[in-house]
Design a protein around this motif. Structure first.
Motif, PDB file in Angstrom:
ATOM      1  N   VAL A  57       5.261  -6.561  10.784  1.00  0.00           N
ATOM      2  CA  VAL A  57       4.103  -6.915   9.965  1.00  0.00           C
ATOM      3  C   VAL A  57       4.373  -6.784   8.472  1.00  0.00           C
ATOM      4  O   VAL A  57       3.539  -7.127   7.649  1.00  0.00           O
ATOM      5  CB  VAL A  57       2.875  -6.030  10.319  1.00  0.00           C
ATOM      6  CG1 VAL A  57       2.421  -6.296  11.746  1.00  0.00           C
ATOM      7  CG2 VAL A  57       3.183  -4.556  10.123  1.00  0.00           C
ATOM      8  N   GLY A  58       5.555  -6.271   8.125  1.00  0.00           N
ATOM      9  CA  GLY A  58       5.866  -6.030   6.714  1.00  0.00           C
ATOM     10  C   GLY A  58       5.489  -4.610   6.331  1.00  0.00           C
ATOM     11  O   GLY A  58       5.049  -3.813   7.164  1.00  0.00           O
ATOM     12  N   TRP A  59       5.680  -4.292   5.052  1.00  0.00           N
ATOM     13  CA  TRP A  59       5.347  -2.943   4.547  1.00  0.00           C
ATOM     14  C   TRP A  59       3.899  -2.977   4.102  1.00  0.00           C
ATOM     15  O   TRP A  59       3.588  -3.258   2.950  1.00  0.00           O
ATOM     16  CB  TRP A  59       6.229  -2.600   3.347  1.00  0.00           C
ATOM     17  CG  TRP A  59       7.672  -2.371   3.657  1.00  0.00           C
ATOM     18  CD1 TRP A  59       8.376  -2.832   4.723  1.00  0.00           C
ATOM     19  CD2 TRP A  59       8.598  -1.623   2.851  1.00  0.00           C
ATOM     20  NE1 TRP A  59       9.686  -2.423   4.637  1.00  0.00           N
ATOM     21  CE2 TRP A  59       9.842  -1.680   3.500  1.00  0.00           C
ATOM     22  CE3 TRP A  59       8.489  -0.924   1.658  1.00  0.00           C
ATOM     23  CZ2 TRP A  59      10.973  -1.060   2.984  1.00  0.00           C
ATOM     24  CZ3 TRP A  59       9.615  -0.311   1.146  1.00  0.00           C
ATOM     25  CH2 TRP A  59      10.842  -0.364   1.809  1.00  0.00           C
ATOM     26  N   THR A  60       3.002  -2.713   5.024  1.00  0.00           N
ATOM     27  CA  THR A  60       1.585  -2.862   4.714  1.00  0.00           C
ATOM     28  C   THR A  60       0.737  -1.881   5.508  1.00  0.00           C
ATOM     29  O   THR A  60       1.112  -1.506   6.626  1.00  0.00           O
ATOM     30  CB  THR A  60       1.132  -4.317   5.002  1.00  0.00           C
ATOM     31  OG1 THR A  60      -0.224  -4.479   4.615  1.00  0.00           O
ATOM     32  CG2 THR A  60       1.268  -4.690   6.475  1.00  0.00           C
TER      33      THR A  60
ATOM     34  N   GLU B 181       7.590  -3.868  -5.304  1.00  0.00           N
ATOM     35  CA  GLU B 181       6.341  -3.629  -6.040  1.00  0.00           C
ATOM     36  C   GLU B 181       5.215  -3.346  -5.052  1.00  0.00           C
ATOM     37  O   GLU B 181       5.185  -3.911  -3.960  1.00  0.00           O
ATOM     38  CB  GLU B 181       5.994  -4.805  -6.953  1.00  0.00           C
ATOM     39  CG  GLU B 181       5.793  -6.107  -6.226  1.00  0.00           C
ATOM     40  CD  GLU B 181       5.478  -7.244  -7.181  1.00  0.00           C
ATOM     41  OE1 GLU B 181       5.016  -6.981  -8.293  1.00  0.00           O
ATOM     42  OE2 GLU B 181       5.676  -8.403  -6.775  1.00  0.00           O
ATOM     43  N   VAL B 182       4.318  -2.444  -5.456  1.00  0.00           N
ATOM     44  CA  VAL B 182       3.181  -2.089  -4.608  1.00  0.00           C
ATOM     45  C   VAL B 182       1.980  -2.905  -5.057  1.00  0.00           C
ATOM     46  O   VAL B 182       1.702  -2.982  -6.252  1.00  0.00           O
ATOM     47  CB  VAL B 182       2.859  -0.579  -4.752  1.00  0.00           C
ATOM     48  CG1 VAL B 182       1.705  -0.177  -3.832  1.00  0.00           C
ATOM     49  CG2 VAL B 182       4.092   0.267  -4.439  1.00  0.00           C
ATOM     50  N   LYS B 183       1.306  -3.536  -4.092  1.00  0.00           N
ATOM     51  CA  LYS B 183       0.114  -4.322  -4.437  1.00  0.00           C
ATOM     52  C   LYS B 183      -1.104  -3.732  -3.751  1.00  0.00           C
ATOM     53  O   LYS B 183      -1.005  -3.206  -2.642  1.00  0.00           O
ATOM     54  CB  LYS B 183       0.279  -5.767  -3.959  1.00  0.00           C
ATOM     55  CG  LYS B 183       1.214  -6.595  -4.804  1.00  0.00           C
ATOM     56  CD  LYS B 183       1.205  -8.032  -4.326  1.00  0.00           C
ATOM     57  CE  LYS B 183       2.260  -8.841  -5.070  1.00  0.00           C
ATOM     58  NZ  LYS B 183       2.558 -10.105  -4.424  1.00  0.00           N
ATOM     59  N   SER B 184      -2.244  -3.859  -4.398  1.00  0.00           N
ATOM     60  CA  SER B 184      -3.512  -3.459  -3.808  1.00  0.00           C
ATOM     61  C   SER B 184      -4.259  -4.728  -3.429  1.00  0.00           C
ATOM     62  O   SER B 184      -4.314  -5.673  -4.230  1.00  0.00           O
ATOM     63  CB  SER B 184      -4.293  -2.662  -4.844  1.00  0.00           C
ATOM     64  OG  SER B 184      -5.094  -1.738  -4.195  1.00  0.00           O
ATOM     65  N   ASN B 185      -4.768  -4.789  -2.217  1.00  0.00           N
ATOM     66  CA  ASN B 185      -5.392  -6.030  -1.735  1.00  0.00           C
ATOM     67  C   ASN B 185      -6.793  -5.746  -1.192  1.00  0.00           C
ATOM     68  O   ASN B 185      -7.074  -4.628  -0.748  1.00  0.00           O
ATOM     69  CB  ASN B 185      -4.582  -6.613  -0.569  1.00  0.00           C
ATOM     70  CG  ASN B 185      -3.089  -6.577  -0.808  1.00  0.00           C
ATOM     71  OD1 ASN B 185      -2.537  -7.467  -1.406  1.00  0.00           O
ATOM     72  ND2 ASN B 185      -2.425  -5.518  -0.339  1.00  0.00           N
ATOM     73  N   ALA B 186      -7.613  -6.784  -1.182  1.00  0.00           N
ATOM     74  CA  ALA B 186      -8.947  -6.649  -0.570  1.00  0.00           C
ATOM     75  C   ALA B 186      -8.775  -6.568   0.942  1.00  0.00           C
ATOM     76  O   ALA B 186      -8.044  -7.376   1.528  1.00  0.00           O
ATOM     77  CB  ALA B 186      -9.797  -7.853  -0.937  1.00  0.00           C
ATOM     78  N   ALA B 187      -9.415  -5.593   1.564  1.00  0.00           N
ATOM     79  CA  ALA B 187      -9.259  -5.413   3.016  1.00  0.00           C
ATOM     80  C   ALA B 187      -9.857  -6.600   3.770  1.00  0.00           C
ATOM     81  O   ALA B 187     -10.911  -7.117   3.382  1.00  0.00           O
ATOM     82  CB  ALA B 187      -9.929  -4.123   3.450  1.00  0.00           C
TER      83      ALA B 187
ATOM     84  N   GLN C 271      -3.039  -1.112   0.653  1.00  0.00           N
ATOM     85  CA  GLN C 271      -1.790  -1.305  -0.092  1.00  0.00           C
ATOM     86  C   GLN C 271      -0.745  -2.026   0.746  1.00  0.00           C
ATOM     87  O   GLN C 271      -0.686  -1.870   1.966  1.00  0.00           O
ATOM     88  CB  GLN C 271      -1.223   0.057  -0.501  1.00  0.00           C
ATOM     89  CG  GLN C 271      -1.966   0.684  -1.653  1.00  0.00           C
ATOM     90  CD  GLN C 271      -1.173   1.819  -2.276  1.00  0.00           C
ATOM     91  OE1 GLN C 271      -0.388   2.469  -1.620  1.00  0.00           O
ATOM     92  NE2 GLN C 271      -1.404   2.060  -3.551  1.00  0.00           N
ATOM     93  N   SER C 272       0.088  -2.779   0.051  1.00  0.00           N
ATOM     94  CA  SER C 272       1.253  -3.368   0.698  1.00  0.00           C
ATOM     95  C   SER C 272       2.401  -3.337  -0.307  1.00  0.00           C
ATOM     96  O   SER C 272       2.178  -3.299  -1.514  1.00  0.00           O
ATOM     97  CB  SER C 272       0.961  -4.800   1.159  1.00  0.00           C
ATOM     98  OG  SER C 272       0.514  -5.570   0.068  1.00  0.00           O
ATOM     99  N   VAL C 273       3.633  -3.312   0.223  1.00  0.00           N
ATOM    100  CA  VAL C 273       4.810  -3.258  -0.650  1.00  0.00           C
ATOM    101  C   VAL C 273       5.611  -4.531  -0.452  1.00  0.00           C
ATOM    102  O   VAL C 273       5.812  -4.983   0.681  1.00  0.00           O
ATOM    103  CB  VAL C 273       5.680  -2.018  -0.325  1.00  0.00           C
ATOM    104  CG1 VAL C 273       6.928  -1.979  -1.193  1.00  0.00           C
ATOM    105  CG2 VAL C 273       4.869  -0.742  -0.508  1.00  0.00           C
TER     106      VAL C 273
END
Ligand code: NDP
Length: 327
Positions: free
Chosen positions: A84-87, A25-31, A6-8
């Motif tokens: 690194v950001g909200w991740t 917004e919260v996003k789901s990403n491929a690792a 997840q990252s925001v």
């Protein structure tokens, strides 16, 4: 490693307060895969995210560990900080990370607090800008926060008499009983102004300001001639669409006040020396620190940031992003 992380992200820059469900917004990403790394890159896993009042997010730093690496400088397992950001996970270049070497009694979270940006801000603000010296009467606003609590303790270590201002009775008691301040006041008390006047009878030599607004105005009315006002932050105005001005502006002239703003990055070339001193005070038990850790992962970061403006924290406010593995 899980196949998703997840990252925001900032969805819409707020004009005043953060709006739940709209600002972020919260996003789901491929690792990311280790096989995708280029030379000098690592996969960084955030452990704790720092929540900071300034600009509602632009200063967010995280501490984490290297989970996969094609960098000689940052092998797997290295503890590091980075913007690194909200991740939960990030593929980053080694140049963007800073290795963390904690002192013997250091905690992982210290790298974001007392030995991180807020500790450094406190150090340079009160020593280099405030030029605190023995016998000064120092008043600190936001005194129970990450920066203020370190400022107040450094001022005490330098032989000053210190009055701290904070937003709850529990915080006032922490400042007086645990941190050993000479006095502390709750600025939310109905008779705060009267109490403040009584507590500052001798007038202020150094005012370290984290909050701005009405408290700064009040402090100006109690300034000694040639006093120093250190303008570190103005959290009382950060969520305001139209920040208030100062009524007591003319005190700066009549009292010959030196009012100086600063940004911690101004002192980047002296971070190592300051960290060494802060770590030494920590090891000697001369400096205490507290963290308020929000559990539940990144999804709690937005609410945490909103709560920061309500004073939910004593000491440094952090979000636990991933559980730290033992060892
Ligand atoms: P803190 O840990 O101090 O948290 C913020 C605190 O501010 C809250 O706990 C709350 O405590 C207090 N607060 C919130 N709203 C108000 C208000 N309206 N009036 C008075 N107090 C309020 O945060 P930091 O230590 O990270 O930051 C402190 C200040 O330093 C901020 O203004 C920040 O922007 C600034 N800063 C400046 C830097 C620089 O380089 N100049 C670098 C880093 C930070 P309470 O319960 O007492 O209300």
């Amino acid at each position: 490693m899980s196949s998703q992380y997840q990252s925001v992200h900032l969805a819409a820059r707020p004009t005043s307060e953060i709006v739940p469900g709209e600002t972020f917004e919260v996003k789901s990403n491929a690792a990311p895969k280790e096989s995708d790394l280029k030379d000098g890159q690592v996969i960084f896993r955030s452990l704790y995210l720092s929540l900071d009042p300034a600009m509602r997010g632009w200063l967010n730093v995280a501490i984490g560990t290297v989970e996969a690496s094609k960098s000689d400088r940052f092998p797997v397992g290295t503890l590091a900080t980075g913007f690194v950001g909200w991740t939960e996970l990030a593929v980053v270049d080694e140049k963007t990370l800073e290795r963390v070497d904690l002192p013997s009694n250091g905690r992982t979270t210290d790298a974001l607090g007392v030995l991180g940006m807020t500790g450094l801000t406190a150090y340079f603000g009160i020593i280099n800008v405030g030029e605190v010296k023995e016998g000064d009467f120092v008043v600190v606003s936001g005194a129970a926060g990450a920066t203020g609590s370190v400022v107040a303790q450094i001022a005490k270590l330098k032989g000053a008499k210190v009055l701290g201002l904070a937003g709850s009775d529990d915080k006032v008691s922490w400042l007086k009983n645990d941190l050993g301040l000479d006095d502390a006041l709750n600025y939310k008390d109905a008779d705060f102004t009267t109490k403040f006047r009584a507590a500052t009878k001798g007038l202020i030599d150094v005012f370290f300001d984290n909050v701005g607004g009405e408290i700064l105005d009040l402090a100006l009315s109690r300034a000694k001639p040639f006093s120093r006002f250190v303008c570190c932050g103005a959290i009382s105005d950060y969520n305001s669409a139209s920040p208030r001005g100062l009524k007591n502006y003319m005190m700066i002239i009549s009292m010959r006040i030196r009012m100086q703003g600063f940004i911690v990055f101004d002192f980047a070339d002296q971070y190592a020396t300051a960290r060494q001193q802060l770590a030494q005070w920590l090891n000697e038990g001369k400096l205490q620190r507290k963290e308020t850790v929000i559990e539940g992962g990144l999804a709690k970061a937005e609410q945490g940031l909103r709560d920061l403006y309500k004073g939910v924290n004593t000491g440094k406010l952090l979000v636990e992003v991933s559980k730290q593995k033992d060892g």
